[in-house]
Write an enzyme that holds these catalytic residues in place. Structure first.
Site, PDB file in Angstrom:
ATOM      1  N   HIS A 243       0.944  -1.094   0.009  1.00 53.82           N
ATOM      2  CA  HIS A 243      -0.081   0.006   0.074  1.00 53.82           C
ATOM      3  C   HIS A 243       0.946   1.253   0.127  1.00 53.82           C
ATOM      4  O   HIS A 243       0.513   2.325  -0.667  1.00 53.82           O
ATOM      5  CB  HIS A 243      -0.981  -0.044   1.175  1.00 53.82           C
ATOM      6  CG  HIS A 243      -2.294  -0.448   1.153  1.00 53.82           C
ATOM      7  ND1 HIS A 243      -2.704  -1.751   1.914  1.00 53.82           N
ATOM      8  CD2 HIS A 243      -3.112  -0.352  -0.094  1.00 53.82           C
ATOM      9  CE1 HIS A 243      -3.876  -1.958   1.380  1.00 53.82           C
ATOM     10  NE2 HIS A 243      -4.058  -1.262   0.357  1.00 53.82           N
TER      11      HIS A 243
ATOM     12  N   ARG B 242      -8.561  -4.579 -15.574  1.00 51.57           N
ATOM     13  CA  ARG B 242      -8.540  -5.612 -14.550  1.00 51.57           C
ATOM     14  C   ARG B 242      -9.994  -5.653 -14.054  1.00 51.57           C
ATOM     15  O   ARG B 242     -10.396  -5.319 -13.034  1.00 51.57           O
ATOM     16  CB  ARG B 242      -7.703  -5.186 -13.151  1.00 51.57           C
ATOM     17  CG  ARG B 242      -6.258  -5.175 -13.140  1.00 51.57           C
ATOM     18  CD  ARG B 242      -5.504  -5.076 -11.921  1.00 51.57           C
ATOM     19  NE  ARG B 242      -4.144  -5.521 -11.836  1.00 51.57           N
ATOM     20  CZ  ARG B 242      -3.194  -4.604 -11.873  1.00 51.57           C
ATOM     21  NH1 ARG B 242      -3.285  -3.581 -12.052  1.00 51.57           N
ATOM     22  NH2 ARG B 242      -2.092  -5.021 -11.654  1.00 51.57           N
TER      23      ARG B 242
ATOM     24  N   ARG C  96      -8.721  -7.909 -19.572  1.00 53.47           N
ATOM     25  CA  ARG C  96      -8.186  -9.162 -18.942  1.00 53.47           C
ATOM     26  C   ARG C  96      -9.440  -9.914 -18.556  1.00 53.47           C
ATOM     27  O   ARG C  96     -10.184  -9.200 -17.569  1.00 53.47           O
ATOM     28  CB  ARG C  96      -7.235  -8.836 -17.974  1.00 53.47           C
ATOM     29  CG  ARG C  96      -6.801 -10.305 -17.324  1.00 53.47           C
ATOM     30  CD  ARG C  96      -5.804 -10.093 -16.100  1.00 53.47           C
ATOM     31  NE  ARG C  96      -6.137  -9.546 -15.018  1.00 53.47           N
ATOM     32  CZ  ARG C  96      -5.158  -9.155 -14.093  1.00 53.47           C
ATOM     33  NH1 ARG C  96      -4.089  -9.502 -14.068  1.00 53.47           N
ATOM     34  NH2 ARG C  96      -5.700  -8.609 -12.959  1.00 53.47           N
TER      35      ARG C  96
ATOM     36  N   GLU D  68       2.672 -15.094 -16.809  1.00 52.90           N
ATOM     37  CA  GLU D  68       3.014 -14.745 -15.501  1.00 52.90           C
ATOM     38  C   GLU D  68       3.527 -15.838 -14.844  1.00 52.90           C
ATOM     39  O   GLU D  68       4.175 -16.208 -13.966  1.00 52.90           O
ATOM     40  CB  GLU D  68       1.316 -14.601 -14.592  1.00 52.90           C
ATOM     41  CG  GLU D  68       0.875 -13.098 -15.206  1.00 52.90           C
ATOM     42  CD  GLU D  68      -0.442 -12.974 -14.557  1.00 52.90           C
ATOM     43  OE1 GLU D  68      -0.801 -12.199 -13.749  1.00 52.90           O
ATOM     44  OE2 GLU D  68      -1.445 -13.750 -14.991  1.00 52.90           O
TER      45      GLU D  68
ATOM     46  N   ASN E 215       4.489  -8.584 -11.939  1.00 54.97           N
ATOM     47  CA  ASN E 215       4.144  -8.893 -10.530  1.00 54.97           C
ATOM     48  C   ASN E 215       4.383 -10.377 -10.134  1.00 54.97           C
ATOM     49  O   ASN E 215       4.735 -10.822  -9.353  1.00 54.97           O
ATOM     50  CB  ASN E 215       2.859  -8.373 -10.246  1.00 54.97           C
ATOM     51  CG  ASN E 215       2.820  -6.851 -10.553  1.00 54.97           C
ATOM     52  OD1 ASN E 215       3.824  -6.061 -10.794  1.00 54.97           O
ATOM     53  ND2 ASN E 215       1.402  -6.234 -10.593  1.00 54.97           N
ATOM     54  N   ASP E 216       3.411 -11.253 -10.903  1.00 54.56           N
ATOM     55  CA  ASP E 216       3.322 -12.431 -10.863  1.00 54.56           C
ATOM     56  C   ASP E 216       4.646 -13.267 -11.473  1.00 54.56           C
ATOM     57  O   ASP E 216       5.048 -14.227 -10.840  1.00 54.56           O
ATOM     58  CB  ASP E 216       2.135 -12.984 -11.447  1.00 54.56           C
ATOM     59  CG  ASP E 216       0.793 -12.987 -10.278  1.00 54.56           C
ATOM     60  OD1 ASP E 216       1.047 -13.263  -9.058  1.00 54.56           O
ATOM     61  OD2 ASP E 216      -0.394 -12.395 -10.599  1.00 54.56           O
TER      62      ASP E 216
ATOM     63  N   ARG F 190       4.550 -12.353  -3.554  1.00 57.89           N
ATOM     64  CA  ARG F 190       4.642 -11.030  -3.944  1.00 57.89           C
ATOM     65  C   ARG F 190       4.278  -9.962  -2.722  1.00 57.89           C
ATOM     66  O   ARG F 190       4.153  -8.894  -2.792  1.00 57.89           O
ATOM     67  CB  ARG F 190       3.789 -10.965  -5.282  1.00 57.89           C
ATOM     68  CG  ARG F 190       2.264 -10.952  -5.162  1.00 57.89           C
ATOM     69  CD  ARG F 190       1.823 -11.032  -6.471  1.00 57.89           C
ATOM     70  NE  ARG F 190       1.009  -9.666  -6.883  1.00 57.89           N
ATOM     71  CZ  ARG F 190       0.335  -9.436  -7.793  1.00 57.89           C
ATOM     72  NH1 ARG F 190       0.240 -10.473  -8.595  1.00 57.89           N
ATOM     73  NH2 ARG F 190      -0.145  -8.274  -8.049  1.00 57.89           N
TER      74      ARG F 190
ATOM     75  N   CYS G 125       2.637  -5.335 -18.416  1.00 55.81           N
ATOM     76  CA  CYS G 125       1.443  -4.832 -17.715  1.00 55.81           C
ATOM     77  C   CYS G 125       1.677  -4.670 -16.125  1.00 55.81           C
ATOM     78  O   CYS G 125       0.753  -4.373 -15.499  1.00 55.81           O
ATOM     79  CB  CYS G 125       0.189  -5.026 -18.206  1.00 55.81           C
ATOM     80  SG  CYS G 125      -0.177  -6.602 -17.644  1.00 55.81           S
TER      81      CYS G 125
HETATM   82  C1  PEP Z   1       0.917  -9.016 -12.884  1.00 54.30           C
HETATM   83  O1  PEP Z   1       0.959 -10.139 -12.365  1.00 54.30           O
HETATM   84  O2  PEP Z   1       1.976  -8.585 -13.070  1.00 54.30           O
HETATM   85  C2  PEP Z   1      -0.413  -8.344 -13.356  1.00 54.30           C
HETATM   86  C3  PEP Z   1      -0.397  -7.289 -14.001  1.00 54.30           C
HETATM   87  O3  PEP Z   1      -1.535  -8.702 -12.749  1.00 54.30           O
HETATM   88  P1  PEP Z   1      -2.020  -8.546 -11.110  1.00 54.30           P
HETATM   89  O4  PEP Z   1      -1.115  -7.526 -10.725  1.00 54.30           O
HETATM   90  O5  PEP Z   1      -3.285  -8.134 -11.455  1.00 54.30           O
HETATM   91  O6  PEP Z   1      -1.925  -9.926 -10.625  1.00 54.30           O
HETATM   92 MG    MG Z   2      -1.105 -11.099 -12.053  1.00 53.28          MG
END
Ligand code: PEP
Ligand code: MG
Length: 555
Positions: free
Chosen positions: A189, A291, A327, A415, A438-439, A449, A486
């Site tokens: 956050h 999203r 998505r 991912e 991120n994933d 994460r 993304c």
């Molecule tokens: C990611 O995993 O990088 C992604 C963009 O999806 P989310 O953050 O919604 O899992």
């Molecule tokens: Mg993701």
């Protein structure tokens, strides 16, 4: 030049920019008085005292939410909702009825909920910080202690903390010139709100000592360095240079391209019509990640096709004639959706999430694709669709067939490392790829994460992660198909140059992050980006990768 007596600490940089000023720290937790037993005749009054304190805390947070905007306002309202949560007040009242005083009833009730949230995991577990924040505020209200949280600085100051409650971060103003936390990751956050407010921020400075209040520090949100007692003149010069860079950022108008004209799509991540409208008023050339699941997090039942189509059409209309990548629902793990009916699992991040939900029963996916196709028909737009959490070539084919049967342009997210490794074969079945960094970092590094203690592992600059991105980009170039990014990595201006050098064709991030990314790209040639990518790939750790890329880009 640094002051020879200055000491340097390093963390994970999450919002670029340089801030210099004396350290301020959040007010400590209010002291908790010894427990007293409440006489039976006084228990109703004690319950009313608890309720009044909780209502005051909630009202204060709601007031601050009204003065904030975007993610900050959302965080403050969500925390206020938690303070007035009926379950929480019922749990406190139940304890008071057995003689516990309001302060201890509050602490025990929040502990009970914190244990429950931790057990649920994912996003719910992240809300434990909010619960503790609410507890401290209610206890302070009950005992007459000062409201815990961040002091309002009277001069430009650097806020240093172990971790920050979302409500604290959301209330910051321009006198807080930098943020430093010992915990927290790039997706915490603190990081999200600092990014929205544009406050230079470094998180996960794990070995940060207790720096006394008032000590001057210089924070570099691009290198992740924190200089304690730096040379004052040099510090001011660094702040000035950073301010100049900021004004170049705010002057940037797009479109996305390198200094020598190589085009790079600069796209926005959105979650509904309102955020798409906001993005459409920015430099965003389109939407790289819509999203969809975020609109339905509170829903017990599946929204109908008409309702979904309306939501999707609102986003398409905001970007008429431009690219929008929708998505399909990324439900499960940190974003559970009640109506998917998936069972609780011990390891939800590795469980039935994203596209995997459709394997047993493709009904929800099919109805969502119907709704996207209907929105396309109603608006006359040509949306692209992509599936999250794809793991095999067969997954990609399964999704692409369903999307194309409805006339939609089909892609998948990268991912899972398995898909990165076989990107060339996956591309035989889809029109584009979008890397969710991120994933992809989470699964490449086998590190949650959301875990603040593992932030250095889930750093997208990890060379292993970059190697996978490079492999996917190469496959895209060979197939002549677009490969975007993304995840949060696309919001880092320095990393954006590296990604472009690796062959990434578009970058999609929070709207507020786009000008800094576009402005930075506009200062470097494609060749320089390629050099930066090569040296970052050759580095042994994220810090060395950042340093090498920065040096290469200064050439
Ligand atoms: C990611 O995993 O990088 C992604 C963009 O999806 P989310 O953050 O919604 O899992
Ligand atoms: Mg993701």
């Amino acid at each position: 030049m640094n002051n020879p007596t200055a000491t340097v600490w390093k963390g994970v940089p999450v919002v670029p920019g340089v801030g210099y000023g004396p350290v301020i720290r959040p007010e400590p937790r209010p002291p908790v008085p010894a427990p007293v037993t409440v006489a039976e005749a006084d228990r109703d009054t004690e319950i009313a005292r608890y309720d009044a304190a909780a209502a005051t805390v909630a009202a204060r947070l709601t007031e601050r939410a009204a003065l904030a905007s975007g993610a900050a306002a959302e965080v403050l309202s969500a925390t206020a909702d938690l303070a007035r949560d009926r379950g929480l007040s019922a749990a406190a009242a139940q304890r008071i009825r057995t003689g516990t005083d309001a302060v201890h009833a509050c602490a025990e009730a929040t502990d009970q909920f914190a244990a429950l949230f931790t057990q649920l995991g994912g996003l719910m577990a992240e809300r434990v910080t909010d619960l503790h924040d609410i507890r401290d505020r209610i206890v302070a209200e009950l005992t007459g202690a000062p409201e815990p949280g961040v002091p309002r600085p009277t001069e430009p100051s650097v806020l240093v903390a172990d971790d920050l409650a979302p409500a604290d971060t959301a209330g910051l103003d321009e006198r807080t010139v930098a943020l430093v936390t010992r915990l927290g990751g790039p997706t915490s956050h603190t990081a999200i709100i600092a990014r929205q407010l544009g406050i230079p921020c470094v998180v996960a400075v794990t070995d940060l000592p207790e720096i006394p209040t008032g000590t001057p520090v210089l924070v570099n949100g691009e290198t992740g360095e924190i200089l304690v007692r730096p040379d004052e003149l040099a510090a001011h010069a660094a702040v000035r240079a950073s301010a100049e860079q900021r004004s170049a950022t705010s002057a940037w108008r797009g479109p996305g391209r390198t200094a020598d004209g190589h085009p790079v799509g600069i796209l926005a991540n959105v979650q509904d019509g309102a955020s798409a409208q906001q993005a459409a008023g920015s430099q965003a050339e389109g939407v790289g990640l819509f999203r969809t699941e975020l609109a339905f997090l509170n829903r017990e039942t599946e929204p109908g096709v008409d309702e979904q189509a309306e939501l999707y059409a609102a986003v398409l209309r905001a970007f008429t004639g431009r690219k929008v990548v929708v998505r399909t629902l990324d439900a499960g793990s940190d974003k559970p959706l009640a109506f998917t009916g998936t069972a609780a699992e011990p390891n939800p991040a590795l469980g039935v999430r994203g596209l995997r939900i459709a394997f047993d029963d493709p009904g929800i996916l099919d109805r969502q694709l119907d709704a996207i196709a209907r929105a396309a028909e109603q608006t006359g737009e040509q949306p692209w669709v992509m599936a999250p959490m794809v793991s095999t070539v067969a997954d990609a084919r399964f999704f692409a067939e369903r999307a194309r049967a409805r006339g939609l342009v089909a892609g998948v997210m990268v991912e899972v490392p398995a898909v990165a490794l076989l990107a060339d074969r996956v591309l035989e079945h889809v029109d584009f790829l979008s890397i969710g960094t991120n994933d992809l970092t989470q699964y490449t590094m086998a590190a949650d994460r959301l875990s603040p203690g593992l932030a250095t592992l889930t750093d997208p600059w990890q060379p292993a992660h970059l190697a996978l991105v490079a492999q996917v980009a190469r496959a895209g170039t060979a197939a002549g198909k677009p490969v975007g990014v993304c995840g949060e990595a696309a919001a880092d201006p320095l990393l954006a140059c590296v990604l472009v050098g690796l062959g990434i064709t578009s970058l999609s991030a929070a709207t507020a992050a786009l000008p800094a990314v576009g402005a930075r790209l506009a200062t470097v040639s494609l060749d320089l980006c390629r050099t930066a990518a090569a040296v970052a790939l050759a580095a042994d750790d994220p810090g060395a990768a950042r340093e090498a890329a920065r040096t290469a880009l200064q050439a």
